[in-house]
Design an enzyme around this catalytic site. Structure first.
Site, mmCIF file in Angstrom:
data_model
loop_
_atom_site.group_PDB
_atom_site.id
_atom_site.type_symbol
_atom_site.label_atom_id
_atom_site.label_comp_id
_atom_site.label_asym_id
_atom_site.label_seq_id
_atom_site.Cartn_x
_atom_site.Cartn_y
_atom_site.Cartn_z
ATOM 1 N N PHE A 106 16.383 61.446 99.696
ATOM 2 C CA PHE A 106 15.060 61.193 100.274
ATOM 3 C C PHE A 106 14.235 62.463 100.420
ATOM 4 O O PHE A 106 13.004 62.423 100.422
ATOM 5 C CB PHE A 106 15.215 60.492 101.638
ATOM 6 N N LYS A 107 14.892 63.590 100.506
ATOM 7 C CA LYS A 107 14.178 64.837 100.757
ATOM 8 C C LYS A 107 13.392 65.321 99.547
ATOM 9 O O LYS A 107 12.623 66.274 99.649
ATOM 10 C CB LYS A 107 15.149 65.900 101.252
#
Length: 435
Positions: A106-107
């Protein structure tokens, strides 16, 4: 827009200053001076909007006073070169899959956005020094930041990670790149890495000589863009006729991800409530129970990216709700799980539904199953691809996990890292040697 420190003992700064500085001089985290609500028409139309259009509208609300619309749209669209789909796992429980980016975590959203925004500001500034980005990682942050900033002109990245406490796949994603990326293997835990980074920002002599910033979620350009996929998830649910009584469950470590969701909620996102799901690192869960925040040393778990004993972004949550424990508890519930329960959850979900969870997503899925009420629609964030944790997942499900080509490409490089003690004097000496 101006940005203020959560400690309220530093001058307000511009967006450019907040992004380049990362941390305020008083050790506080920067927050936008106001959070505007999006109009009703936006939510009326959101189901028919593209991910890019939704995100550009949200970005305009935060950054439109500081970056021209065309430049901002280019940054947003270049960042979001991959989807964030909502996938049904079972009736009224959905996975928001955030592992379709370059490093399958997700980063990628926040790291890619910050890299492009930082490059935008330094290319227009008068300071010709190279920017040195310091980032502490418990797993996925390092790979996302390293790949987001790879070969970005004028920027060097230094990734600090705890020795022996990230998965082999995660480690390969930031130790095999070279070029403008340096991996630093700290003999300690994630909290030690984070402490070294914060200490460097507060060292006047270092900062007089070097241009330092952070790419952790303490940086406003890292965590604010994560609001994009919350709005996009709601749009997908609404399009499917599931936009009422939405509950979002966030596997939580340093709490930047859920803070972005809370800010999206403040902007009008129609979410009923949030769940902060923890592994054995239960500092926030305990705060919800008794109103007392007591940081403690982190505990190593199979959901390693959440192994944080003193989450930085807790300060932003307190600030957002005026330190009102009752208000925070009314909007956020919590849960905490042992490794045994996380493993059991992966096996159960895979056996019943065929959906394979990574250990972090499993924490979110289990909390959602436990705390979702009748009539609610639940979304948990699947924050990384299960293949990044194949050594953990495969024995649990009793079969092999296919490794995506993007991930296997990292496995063939040569690991390069700088060994480092957890003592700040050693890290300071390292930084002093940077030309």
């Amino acid at each position: 827009m101006k940005y203020y420190s959560t400690n309220h003992n530093s001058p307000d700064v511009t967006l450019a200053e907040a992004v380049v500085k990362g941390l305020a001089p008083d050790r506080g985290l920067y927050m936008p001076e106001h959070i505007d609500r999006l109009p009703k028409e936006f939510f009326d139309d959101i189901a028919d909007m593209s991910f890019h259009d939704i995100s550009c509208r949200v970005a305009q609300t935060f950054f439109g006073e500081d970056i021209p619309a065309d430049d901002l749209r280019r940054i947003v669209c270049d960042t979001l070169s991959f989807p964030t789909p909502v996938v049904e796992v079972e009736p009224d429980i959905y996975s928001l899959e955030l592992f379709h980016g370059p490093t399958l975590a997700f980063k990628d959203v926040g790291a890619r956005f910050m890299a492009r925004m930082l490059q935008y500001f330094i290319s227009r500034g008068n300071d010709r020094r190279k920017v040195n980005v310091l980032v502490a990682t418990s797993g996925d942050t390092g790979s996302a930041v390293a790949n987001g900033f790879l070969d970005i002109e004028g920027i060097n990245v230094h990734v600090l990670y705890p020795k022996g406490k990230v998965s082999p796949v995660q480690e390969c994603q930031f130790t095999t790149l070279g070029r403008n990326i340096t991996a630093i293997e700290v003999d300690g835990v994630f909290d030690d890495c984070q402490r070294l980074v914060k200490s460097a920002f507060l060292d006047k002599e270092l900062n007089d000589r070097l241009l330092l910033t952070s790419a952790n979620s303490i940086n406003v350009a890292r965590f604010l863009p994560q609001a994009f996929y919350y709005f996009n998830a709601y749009a997908q649910l609404k399009k499917a006729g599931k936009g009422e009584n939405v509950v979002i469950c966030v596997p939580s470590g340093n709490f930047g991800n859920i803070t972005a969701g809370l800010i999206a909620h403040r902007m009008g996102l129609p979410v009923r409530r949030f769940i902060a799901a923890n592994n054995a690192n239960d500092v926030f869960f305990n705060y919800l129970q008794n109103g007392v925040y007591e940081p403690k040393p982190s505990v190593a778990t199979i959901a390693n990216a959440m192994d944080v004993g003193d989450p930085s972004n807790f300060a932003r949550i307190l600030d957002l709700y005026g330190h009102d424990h009752g208000m925070i508890k009314s909007l956020i519930s919590g849960a905490t799980y042992s490794d045994g329960l996380i493993s059991a959850t992966i096996a159960d979900c895979y056996g019943r539904t065929g959906y394979l969870l990574d250990p972090h997503g499993a924490v979110g899925y289990r909390a959602l199953k436990q705390l979702l009420l009748p009539g609610e629609v639940g979304v948990f964030l699947e924050t990384a691809h299960p293949a990044k944790f194949k050594d953990v997942v495969e024995p649990i499900i009793g079969t092999s996990v296919d490794i995506p080509d993007r991930l296997s490409a990292f496995m063939h490089g040569t690991k390069q890292s700088v060994p480092m003690s957890k003592d700040f004097s050693a890290f300071r000496s390292y930084l002093s040697g940077i030309s």
